[in-house]
Design a protein around this motif. Structure first.
Motif, PDB file in Angstrom:
ATOM      1  N   THR A  17      91.275  32.907 -12.354  1.00  0.00           N
ATOM      2  CA  THR A  17      89.997  33.380 -11.565  1.00  0.00           C
ATOM      3  C   THR A  17      89.346  33.534 -13.432  1.00  0.00           C
ATOM      4  O   THR A  17      89.095  34.695 -13.221  1.00  0.00           O
ATOM      5  CB  THR A  17      89.796  35.104 -10.877  1.00  0.00           C
ATOM      6  OG1 THR A  17      91.134  34.905  -9.539  1.00  0.00           O
ATOM      7  CG2 THR A  17      88.488  35.055 -10.235  1.00  0.00           C
ATOM      8  N   SER A  18      88.176  32.665 -12.781  1.00  0.00           N
ATOM      9  CA  SER A  18      86.991  31.799 -13.943  1.00  0.00           C
ATOM     10  C   SER A  18      85.595  32.621 -13.335  1.00  0.00           C
ATOM     11  O   SER A  18      85.354  32.065 -11.733  1.00  0.00           O
ATOM     12  CB  SER A  18      86.758  30.646 -13.774  1.00  0.00           C
ATOM     13  OG  SER A  18      87.952  30.097 -14.489  1.00  0.00           O
ATOM     14  N   THR A  19      85.326  33.042 -13.955  1.00  0.00           N
ATOM     15  CA  THR A  19      83.358  34.259 -14.038  1.00  0.00           C
ATOM     16  C   THR A  19      82.537  33.884 -14.787  1.00  0.00           C
ATOM     17  O   THR A  19      83.644  33.875 -16.043  1.00  0.00           O
ATOM     18  CB  THR A  19      84.438  35.373 -13.423  1.00  0.00           C
ATOM     19  OG1 THR A  19      84.865  35.506 -12.117  1.00  0.00           O
ATOM     20  CG2 THR A  19      82.630  36.512 -13.191  1.00  0.00           C
ATOM     21  N   VAL A  20      81.616  33.612 -14.424  1.00  0.00           N
ATOM     22  CA  VAL A  20      81.185  33.161 -15.446  1.00  0.00           C
ATOM     23  C   VAL A  20      80.050  34.622 -15.628  1.00  0.00           C
ATOM     24  O   VAL A  20      79.309  35.284 -14.266  1.00  0.00           O
ATOM     25  CB  VAL A  20      79.899  32.051 -15.334  1.00  0.00           C
ATOM     26  CG1 VAL A  20      79.094  32.107 -14.383  1.00  0.00           C
ATOM     27  CG2 VAL A  20      78.913  32.051 -16.622  1.00  0.00           C
ATOM     28  N   ARG A  21      79.580  35.329 -17.161  1.00  0.00           N
ATOM     29  CA  ARG A  21      79.335  36.844 -16.945  1.00  0.00           C
ATOM     30  C   ARG A  21      77.876  36.378 -18.645  1.00  0.00           C
ATOM     31  O   ARG A  21      77.985  35.832 -18.921  1.00  0.00           O
ATOM     32  CB  ARG A  21      79.431  37.321 -16.922  1.00  0.00           C
ATOM     33  CG  ARG A  21      81.257  38.166 -15.940  1.00  0.00           C
ATOM     34  CD  ARG A  21      81.894  39.038 -16.388  1.00  0.00           C
ATOM     35  NE  ARG A  21      82.577  39.017 -15.472  1.00  0.00           N
ATOM     36  CZ  ARG A  21      82.707  39.556 -14.418  1.00  0.00           C
ATOM     37  NH1 ARG A  21      81.840  40.672 -14.360  1.00  0.00           N
ATOM     38  NH2 ARG A  21      83.710  39.622 -13.333  1.00  0.00           N
TER      39      ARG A  21
ATOM     40  N   PRO B 253      83.117  34.588  -8.276  1.00  0.00           N
ATOM     41  CA  PRO B 253      84.599  33.155  -9.329  1.00  0.00           C
ATOM     42  C   PRO B 253      84.950  32.837  -8.394  1.00  0.00           C
ATOM     43  O   PRO B 253      85.422  32.393  -7.050  1.00  0.00           O
ATOM     44  CB  PRO B 253      85.041  34.794  -9.503  1.00  0.00           C
ATOM     45  CG  PRO B 253      84.061  35.852  -8.997  1.00  0.00           C
ATOM     46  CD  PRO B 253      82.576  35.726  -7.810  1.00  0.00           C
ATOM     47  N   VAL B 254      85.339  31.803  -8.943  1.00  0.00           N
ATOM     48  CA  VAL B 254      86.471  30.543  -8.939  1.00  0.00           C
ATOM     49  C   VAL B 254      87.503  30.623  -9.436  1.00  0.00           C
ATOM     50  O   VAL B 254      88.100  30.741 -10.264  1.00  0.00           O
ATOM     51  CB  VAL B 254      85.898  29.183  -9.088  1.00  0.00           C
ATOM     52  CG1 VAL B 254      86.527  27.750  -8.670  1.00  0.00           C
ATOM     53  CG2 VAL B 254      84.166  28.794  -9.145  1.00  0.00           C
ATOM     54  N   SER B 255      88.683  30.675  -7.853  1.00  0.00           N
ATOM     55  CA  SER B 255      90.239  30.770  -8.310  1.00  0.00           C
ATOM     56  C   SER B 255      91.066  28.990  -7.960  1.00  0.00           C
ATOM     57  O   SER B 255      90.437  28.716  -7.114  1.00  0.00           O
ATOM     58  CB  SER B 255      91.025  31.749  -7.353  1.00  0.00           C
ATOM     59  OG  SER B 255      89.786  33.029  -7.520  1.00  0.00           O
ATOM     60  N   VAL B 256      91.771  29.277  -9.020  1.00  0.00           N
ATOM     61  CA  VAL B 256      92.850  28.068  -8.688  1.00  0.00           C
ATOM     62  C   VAL B 256      93.989  28.261  -8.933  1.00  0.00           C
ATOM     63  O   VAL B 256      94.280  29.775  -9.546  1.00  0.00           O
ATOM     64  CB  VAL B 256      92.357  27.603  -9.810  1.00  0.00           C
ATOM     65  CG1 VAL B 256      90.940  26.571  -9.611  1.00  0.00           C
ATOM     66  CG2 VAL B 256      92.364  27.148 -11.031  1.00  0.00           C
TER      67      VAL B 256
ATOM     68  N   VAL C  25      83.339  25.505 -13.175  1.00  0.00           N
ATOM     69  CA  VAL C  25      83.909  23.995 -12.421  1.00  0.00           C
ATOM     70  C   VAL C  25      85.155  23.765 -12.661  1.00  0.00           C
ATOM     71  O   VAL C  25      85.350  23.181 -13.845  1.00  0.00           O
ATOM     72  CB  VAL C  25      82.996  22.615 -12.392  1.00  0.00           C
ATOM     73  CG1 VAL C  25      83.963  21.795 -11.269  1.00  0.00           C
ATOM     74  CG2 VAL C  25      81.535  23.423 -11.345  1.00  0.00           C
ATOM     75  N   PRO C  26      86.093  24.536 -12.410  1.00  0.00           N
ATOM     76  CA  PRO C  26      87.606  24.633 -12.587  1.00  0.00           C
ATOM     77  C   PRO C  26      88.366  23.645 -12.230  1.00  0.00           C
ATOM     78  O   PRO C  26      87.609  23.228 -11.246  1.00  0.00           O
ATOM     79  CB  PRO C  26      88.190  25.743 -12.706  1.00  0.00           C
ATOM     80  CG  PRO C  26      87.498  26.439 -11.858  1.00  0.00           C
ATOM     81  CD  PRO C  26      85.742  25.844 -11.481  1.00  0.00           C
TER      82      PRO C  26
ATOM     83  N   VAL D 163      88.260  35.387 -17.817  1.00  0.00           N
ATOM     84  CA  VAL D 163      89.060  33.980 -16.756  1.00  0.00           C
ATOM     85  C   VAL D 163      90.328  35.383 -16.781  1.00  0.00           C
ATOM     86  O   VAL D 163      90.679  35.577 -17.581  1.00  0.00           O
ATOM     87  CB  VAL D 163      90.361  32.592 -17.252  1.00  0.00           C
ATOM     88  CG1 VAL D 163      91.447  32.810 -16.768  1.00  0.00           C
ATOM     89  CG2 VAL D 163      89.387  31.546 -17.594  1.00  0.00           C
ATOM     90  N   SER D 164      90.364  35.603 -15.412  1.00  0.00           N
ATOM     91  CA  SER D 164      91.763  36.488 -15.346  1.00  0.00           C
ATOM     92  C   SER D 164      92.437  36.098 -14.658  1.00  0.00           C
ATOM     93  O   SER D 164      92.941  34.631 -14.013  1.00  0.00           O
ATOM     94  CB  SER D 164      91.032  37.620 -14.434  1.00  0.00           C
ATOM     95  OG  SER D 164      90.167  37.224 -13.908  1.00  0.00           O
ATOM     96  N   THR D 165      93.949  36.912 -14.064  1.00  0.00           N
ATOM     97  CA  THR D 165      94.934  36.434 -13.491  1.00  0.00           C
ATOM     98  C   THR D 165      95.833  37.022 -12.508  1.00  0.00           C
ATOM     99  O   THR D 165      95.445  38.509 -12.517  1.00  0.00           O
ATOM    100  CB  THR D 165      96.109  36.323 -14.308  1.00  0.00           C
ATOM    101  OG1 THR D 165      97.534  35.750 -14.033  1.00  0.00           O
ATOM    102  CG2 THR D 165      96.544  37.639 -15.809  1.00  0.00           C
TER     103      THR D 165
END
Length: 818
Positions: free
Chosen positions: A738-742, A752-755, A666-667, A698-700
């Motif tokens: 983009t935040s991803t839990v692995r 993934p959740v992107s902001v 949850v970003p 977290v990726s961009t």
């Protein structure tokens, strides 16, 4: 009248240089105060402006609600599936009735009839008609000729009508009248020496007998049974083994209908099997699933939701209502507790301890359709079933003799046996009637052989189908004494067959929900006491097959067993019971019942997905029920009910989806980066009933920022935790984070959740320069103002001295003048 002219305000004059100089310090001070927070932001995560906290919380609420809906759907599906999975109780068989009467054998007498002894029978006569029976009586007749053919036994009991052959050996009269619906018991007895039976030892064996009911008008009906004549010097024997199949009628009921499964373990079929398994004269064909009962949630013990998602609503409410807590934790609904029902745990413990000092053959886990799994290509599911079996055996300290695939006689063919071997079976269990050239041959071979398929040769256990069926017929409502006498007669005929080689017959009954455990136990006691039977372990059969100690000639003497020998595909034929009750070859094999391929593929996908989640969890209990549901839906017990298997597969799919949704990031909805480096806050939510250890990555989408390495975080059960991911700015612009839990292995656990992220790394230096310059200007302006103010004050003082003092002196002089 004309309207009044609007008032006109005079334009304010433009500020002059002096006014600007006066206002400049105030403007610079306001600018500094406005920019001061920006100067303080670069060193901490607060530089990211979290504008989406409220919306993120709402998103979490939506996910949790979705989990609750899934759980309710699961419960509904499980309830529906259990209803259709439970077999209806068979109606008790009516006793044999002819002419309005029925005869039941209450006591078949001693196991053997010996010279000098007595043949004593107790028979119940019931009036099934609508009128009274006058002068009822029973007549006992005994055939003196020895039965040497097993088909004769079946033909004898298939006969209809009263037996009036010859003179009765004994007659017993009853009451003067037997009213409709009433019963009366008769005891008939006759001395063995009066029957005219030969005392030659080689003429020992089964004899036919009948009990005929009569009334004042003549014979009504007959009960046909057997006794075994055994002179003292008769010594013929045959070895016998009993392989007791220990498995649930529906392994999946442990999850789909735990109450019914518990009832079976406490007082039903499973409880009866537990009692029979304790006998020291039986070996086991054991389903390891019985030793591996699932742990059920105390919150939803009747559901199959292994994720423990029943508390999702409460969890969501707590999350919205309390965002406090140390280190990012928030108050949540306590995790559910998981326990194994006492009855099923007791059964597992009893079987585990009872496996010592007996032969145990393993079944595929949950009686899974190994052939169907192989043909469907669901290797991951097959591997999981095999791994689960291995773990259960290891934990129970049981070393089975192998894993057996049992093939019904009607499905037996060379192709089916070859498929079973290819699917990995260590040994096969096939009725002997499908492996003999003549199922009704004069000599019954030992119940073992070998089968070769490709480059593999495996042992084949070949239970005697007639004996196995007869033990299976010891059911509530049946005339169990009649069945007992038939079993004794069958084994006596086998033992008296002309053969000089050793033989060992195998009995492998299929005991249903309506079995009479007491009758089964007493029949096994009778076999133990029968002088023509010796107990032998199943491992003796397997040793003969693996060691090659088999012969196929009845005249061969030595230690080898007369057995089926080496078999190939051409030696296998489908077989089944005929109208007379004897087993014979069938013209074609029945299509094999198997679980639908689409269902197996769905189960495999669910298992893969759940395994990813379970890998990050500290506790396995929350996944126990769903894992059991997935594995048991592969069972051959569901092969005939594709709809039920499909329903359970869909339930498992929903459960696993709820598990995956229980872990999410949850970003905030957006970030503004105004420094060269900062930490971005990410909240990981865990709605599972187990602590988890995950990686936040977290990726961009653009290389204008550099993101730090994935962060590992431990999140307690049904809580959330915030982590900070470092980010370095390289250039100005807007990027998407983009935040991803692995998992530790890199498997993605949640979507993934992107902001968006606005990057202005130069703004910090620019604002600093502006502020420094502004401060310098402020100092200069202050100095100039101070100098100008000082000059003005000095000029005013000088003018006051020059002019004021003269005027004052003149005024004083004027006042002094007269």
């Amino acid at each position: 009248m004309s309207e009044p002219s609007p008032s006109v305000r005079p334009r304010a004059p433009l500020p002059g240089p002096r006014a600007l100089a006066t206002a400049a310090p105030r403007l610079l001070l306001v600018a500094m105060l406005a920019l001061a927070p920006a100067l303080l932001m670069p060193t901490g995560p607060a530089i990211a402006q979290v504008t989406g906290s409220k919306s993120a919380s709402a998103g979490s609420q939506s996910v949790t609600t979705g989990q609750t809906s899934s759980t309710r759907a699961t419960a509904s599906s499980a309830s529906a599936s259990s209803a259709s999975a439970r077999p209806s109780a068979p109606q008790p068989a009516e006793p044999e009735a002819t002419g309005g009467v029925s005869l039941d054998l209450v006591d078949g007498g001693d196991i053997t009839l010996k010279p000098g002894g007595k043949l004593t029978l107790t028979v119940r006569l019931t009036n099934r008609g609508t009128t009274a029976i006058e002068d009822p009586a029973l007549e006992l007749r005994v055939r003196t000729d020895r039965v040497t053919d097993r088909r004769t036994l079946a033909q004898w009991q298939q006969q209809d009508g009263p037996d009036t052959y010859g003179v009765p050996a004994a007659t017993e009269e009853g009451p003067a009248s037997l009213d409709a619906g009433d019963s009366a018991e008769f005891t008939l007895s006759v001395d063995a020496d009066d029957l005219g039976l030969s005392t030659a030892s080689y003429l020992w064996g089964a004899r036919r007998l009948s009990v005929t009911a009569t009334d004042a008008d003549g014979p009504l009906a007959s009960l046909r049974s057997f006794t075994v004549w055994r002179p003292d010097d008769a010594d013929a024997k045959i070895a016998g083994s009993v392989l007791l199949p220990l498995s649930a009628s529906d392994p999946g009921a442990a999850v789909s209908d735990p109450d019914a499964y518990k009832a079976s373990a406490e007082s039903g079929r499973l409880k009866d099997l537990e009692g029979l398994a304790a006998r020291d004269d039986v070996d086991w064909m054991l389903d390891p699933a019985l030793l591996d009962p699932p742990a059920l949630s105390d919150a939803d013990a009747g559901d199959s939701a292994g994720s423990g998602s029943s508390g999702s609503d409460s969890s969501a409410d707590a999350e919205d209502g309390d965002d406090g807590g140390d280190d990012g934790d928030s108050a949540q609904t306590p995790p559910a507790r998981f326990t194994t029902p006492d009855a099923t745990k007791h059964l597992a413990d009893t079987l585990t301890s009872g496996a010592e000092d007996r032969d145990v053959i393993g079944l595929p886990y949950a009686q899974s359709d190994t052939i169907g799994l192989e043909q469907a290509g669901t290797t991951d599911l097959s591997d999981a079933l095999a791994a689960r079996s291995e773990k259960v055996w290891e934990d129970a300290h049981i070393d089975p003799l192998g894993e057996a695939v049992s093939i019904p006689g009607k499905e037996a063919s060379g192709k089916t046996l070859s498929q079973a071997v290819t699917s990995g079976a260590d040994l096969l269990v096939v009725p002997s009637s499908s492996l003999r050239a003549d199922p009704a041959g004069t000599v019954t071979p030992s119940s073992v052989g070998t089968f070769t398929a490709g480059d593999r040769t495996v042992p084949v256990l070949a239970p005697d189908p007639t004996l196995s069926d007869e033990v299976s017929e010891l059911r509530t409502g049946e005339d169990v004494q009649q069945v007992r006498q038939r079993i004794l007669a069958e084994t006596a005929v086998i033992a008296s067959e002309q053969s000089s080689t050793q033989r060992q017959v195998l009995i492998a009954p299929q005991l249903g929900e309506d079995m009479d455990a007491g009758a089964v136990s007493s029949t096994l006691d009778a076999l133990d006491d029968a002088p023509w039977m010796t107990q032998a372990p199943v491992s003796d059969l397997l040793d003969a097959a693996e060691g090659g100690d088999m012969v196929t000639d009845t005249g061969t003497e030595g230690d080898g067993l007369y057995a089926l020998g080496e078999l190939d595909a051409d030696d296998v034929r489908p077989s089944g019971p005929g109208e007379d009750g004897t087993w014979a070859h069938l013209p074609r094999a029945r299509s094999r019942d198997e679980v639908d391929t689409g269902t197996l593929e769905s189960l495999q996908r669910s298992l893969r997905s759940m395994s990813t989640v379970a890998a990050v969890a500290e506790d396995d209990a929350p996944f126990s029920a769903t894992r059991t549901l997935i594995l048991t839906t592969t069972s051959t017990t569901l092969a005939k009910d594709h709809d039920e298997a499909s329903r359970r597969a869909k339930t498992a799919q929903k459960d696993v989806a709820a598990m995956r949704e229980a872990i999410h990031v949850v970003p905030a909805s957006g970030y503004n980066l105004v420094s060269d480096s900062a930490g971005v806050p990410i909240t990981v939510t865990n709605d599972l009933d187990s602590p988890i250890t995950v990686k936040v990555e977290v990726s961009t989408d653009r290389p204008i920022v550099r993101v730090g390495e994935p962060t590992t975080v431990e999140v307690p059960a049904r809580q959330k935790k915030e982590v900070t991911v470092p980010i370095d700015a390289i250039a100005n612009g807007t990027v998407t984070l983009t935040s991803t839990v692995r998992s530790e292995d890199g498997e993605e656990l949640a979507a993934p959740v992107s902001v968006p992220l606005s990057v202005n790394p130069a703004w910090e230096n620019w604002t600093t320069m502006v502020l420094v310059g502004a401060m310098g200007v402020l100092v200069v302006v202050g100095v100039l103002r101070a100098r100008r103010t000082g000059s003005r004050r000095r000029a005013a003082a000088a003018e006051l001295t020059d002019d004021g003092e003269g005027e004052a002196a003149g005024d004083a002089a004027d006042e002094e003048k007269p």
